[in-house]
Scaffold this motif. Sequence first.
Motif, PDB file in Angstrom:
ATOM      1  N   UNK A   7      41.555 -21.612  52.696  1.00  0.00           N
ATOM      2  CA  UNK A   7      40.098 -21.509  52.740  1.00  0.00           C
ATOM      3  C   UNK A   7      39.614 -20.123  52.336  1.00  0.00           C
ATOM      4  N   UNK A   8      40.532 -19.187  52.223  1.00  0.00           N
ATOM      5  CA  UNK A   8      40.169 -17.829  51.817  1.00  0.00           C
ATOM      6  C   UNK A   8      39.702 -17.854  50.363  1.00  0.00           C
ATOM      7  N   UNK A   9      38.682 -17.088  50.020  1.00  0.00           N
ATOM      8  CA  UNK A   9      38.241 -17.028  48.618  1.00  0.00           C
ATOM      9  C   UNK A   9      39.405 -16.710  47.683  1.00  0.00           C
ATOM     10  N   UNK A  10      39.435 -17.326  46.502  1.00  0.00           N
ATOM     11  CA  UNK A  10      40.570 -17.173  45.584  1.00  0.00           C
ATOM     12  C   UNK A  10      40.920 -15.728  45.272  1.00  0.00           C
ATOM     13  N   UNK A  11      39.901 -14.870  45.091  1.00  0.00           N
ATOM     14  CA  UNK A  11      40.192 -13.486  44.738  1.00  0.00           C
ATOM     15  C   UNK A  11      40.874 -12.745  45.890  1.00  0.00           C
ATOM     16  N   UNK A  12      40.533 -13.102  47.146  1.00  0.00           N
ATOM     17  CA  UNK A  12      41.199 -12.499  48.304  1.00  0.00           C
ATOM     18  C   UNK A  12      42.625 -13.037  48.436  1.00  0.00           C
ATOM     19  N   UNK A  13      42.784 -14.330  48.199  1.00  0.00           N
ATOM     20  CA  UNK A  13      44.110 -14.936  48.265  1.00  0.00           C
ATOM     21  C   UNK A  13      45.047 -14.305  47.228  1.00  0.00           C
ATOM     22  N   UNK A  14      44.525 -14.023  46.058  1.00  0.00           N
ATOM     23  CA  UNK A  14      45.352 -13.400  45.026  1.00  0.00           C
ATOM     24  C   UNK A  14      45.774 -11.985  45.433  1.00  0.00           C
ATOM     25  N   UNK A  15      44.902 -11.278  46.121  1.00  0.00           N
ATOM     26  CA  UNK A  15      45.263  -9.944  46.610  1.00  0.00           C
ATOM     27  C   UNK A  15      46.399 -10.034  47.627  1.00  0.00           C
ATOM     28  N   UNK A  16      46.355 -11.071  48.469  1.00  0.00           N
ATOM     29  CA  UNK A  16      47.421 -11.261  49.454  1.00  0.00           C
ATOM     30  C   UNK A  16      48.737 -11.599  48.750  1.00  0.00           C
ATOM     31  N   UNK A  17      48.670 -12.526  47.797  1.00  0.00           N
ATOM     32  CA  UNK A  17      49.883 -12.932  47.073  1.00  0.00           C
ATOM     33  C   UNK A  17      50.462 -11.784  46.265  1.00  0.00           C
ATOM     34  N   UNK A  18      49.609 -10.898  45.785  1.00  0.00           N
ATOM     35  CA  UNK A  18      50.080  -9.770  44.978  1.00  0.00           C
ATOM     36  C   UNK A  18      50.943  -8.811  45.784  1.00  0.00           C
ATOM     37  N   UNK A  19      50.851  -8.889  47.115  1.00  0.00           N
ATOM     38  CA  UNK A  19      51.661  -8.033  47.978  1.00  0.00           C
ATOM     39  C   UNK A  19      52.991  -8.682  48.335  1.00  0.00           C
ATOM     40  N   UNK A  20      53.243  -9.886  47.822  1.00  0.00           N
ATOM     41  CA  UNK A  20      54.474 -10.615  48.121  1.00  0.00           C
ATOM     42  C   UNK A  20      55.485 -10.459  46.985  1.00  0.00           C
ATOM     43  N   UNK A  21      56.702 -10.874  47.252  1.00  0.00           N
ATOM     44  CA  UNK A  21      57.727 -10.903  46.199  1.00  0.00           C
ATOM     45  C   UNK A  21      57.447 -12.104  45.291  1.00  0.00           C
ATOM     46  N   UNK A  22      57.698 -11.984  43.987  1.00  0.00           N
ATOM     47  CA  UNK A  22      57.429 -13.101  43.075  1.00  0.00           C
ATOM     48  C   UNK A  22      58.093 -14.412  43.490  1.00  0.00           C
ATOM     49  N   UNK A  23      59.308 -14.354  44.042  1.00  0.00           N
ATOM     50  CA  UNK A  23      59.974 -15.592  44.470  1.00  0.00           C
ATOM     51  C   UNK A  23      59.235 -16.238  45.639  1.00  0.00           C
ATOM     52  N   UNK A  24      58.637 -15.420  46.498  1.00  0.00           N
ATOM     53  CA  UNK A  24      57.852 -15.962  47.611  1.00  0.00           C
ATOM     54  C   UNK A  24      56.553 -16.589  47.105  1.00  0.00           C
ATOM     55  N   UNK A  25      55.981 -15.975  46.080  1.00  0.00           N
ATOM     56  CA  UNK A  25      54.778 -16.551  45.476  1.00  0.00           C
ATOM     57  C   UNK A  25      55.102 -17.912  44.875  1.00  0.00           C
TER      58      UNK A  25
END
Length: 444
Positions: A7-25
């Motif tokens: 439910x988080x806005x897409x741009x905020x969700x992308x910021x969260x995912x950007x802090x993860x490892x690519x395999x986790x994404x």
Amino acid sequence: MSSILLAIPPEILQCILAACHPSDVAAFSKTCHTAYNAVYNTEGSYLWRELLIAFWDDPRLADHETSPTVAIDIPWKQCVQERVHAEWLAATSAKRGAIPFPDLLFLVETFGSVVDSCTPIQVGDPESKPSRSLAWLTNILHNSAVLYQPAVDGSASLGQALARLKVFYSFAETTDPDADSCTAASAVTRRARNRSRHYVYNLQHYTPKRQYGPFLDDGVVNWYHVHHVMNVVWANICDLPAQWACKRPPVGLEAIRAFSAPASFTDEDWAGVRGLWRRYICFMDYRDLFSFNFTNVLRGPRDLAYFEENPRFREATRLIELDLEVVPWEAITFSALKTVPTVYYPRYPPIFARGISRSAHGLESVVEGVVSMAKDGTVRYHFVSSQDGQTLWCSRGVQIGKPGCAAGVVGTWTTTSHEQDDPVGPYWLWKVADGDASVLFDHM
């Protein structure tokens, strides 16, 4: 929890995912259709760009002029996906042994692009950080079977690319250049050493088309030849007494970064030629060289048995120092250097040098040379030396990594007359800090 996250806005969700490892994404994207769209079907390249520069060097900072494989318009998502897949593929290869041709080609091409896109050392910045890309690649190569695949013909594109990767990574386990001896992990096996001797001392590999150096007939670098030269020189260094063996060129992927050598780089001297260099040269006794190439001793001319079964074979290794200055073209006196190399990259014009070469035996000679950037982006070194006004020796070499890298220059030397049965041998040249004292006369 997952519904709240989505439910988080897409741009905020992308910021969260950007802090993860690519395999986790990638794992997150498989949880549901909405998660998949959040990763793969959003506009822009923010997420993939942030993932790439978080774990690897920013390819926008690479030298695009001399790295044609690095696109200026960077496909961020493709780069991340290829590297994550290559990491997985390399890790599983250790369990499978032989790697199928398509997989090996993909790995070598992907790893080659990682090397080409690594950031240079910032000139004048003594606290320049290590390359994230090269650290990632070092770990993968150390724990995989990629570099231990069966030898491929040196003229084939895959064979050359694999040999180039081996050249960059060779002896990477040796991290201390002042260690008293080579570690077991970085030593050259007896079999590999003899096979490299067999290649390096084969006079058939030295022709006018190949410029009597480690090149192919079309003038491009023969990385297969370069790798053999490095094996021979490194193995010989490991055999030297401690006071000599501790003087070794830097090795490992970090040493191939542009401008990593201890030199003062300027627009005029972009390769860091000016100053003190050290060079190991190796050679066979000329009688042995002639016997190996032209007689039937030990099964005939140019047979591997000459090195594997000959108890009398010996090879000499000498450390030489060069003190060079950058000079104008008009100051060059040797006719062999008078032809100005073609300028393919305006940022890297030819550099002409002149200086003195000294050996531990007290011999001195005048050295002149030219350093140039070839069309393929490799840096070439061509030197000629003379004594009492008579030109004697000629050497051709290629920079192991990027311009001005600490790993130095590897090549071969021969006489300036280039006769069919002239002596020939390998060398490894590297730059040392201007303040370093001479090591030659302390151990005579």
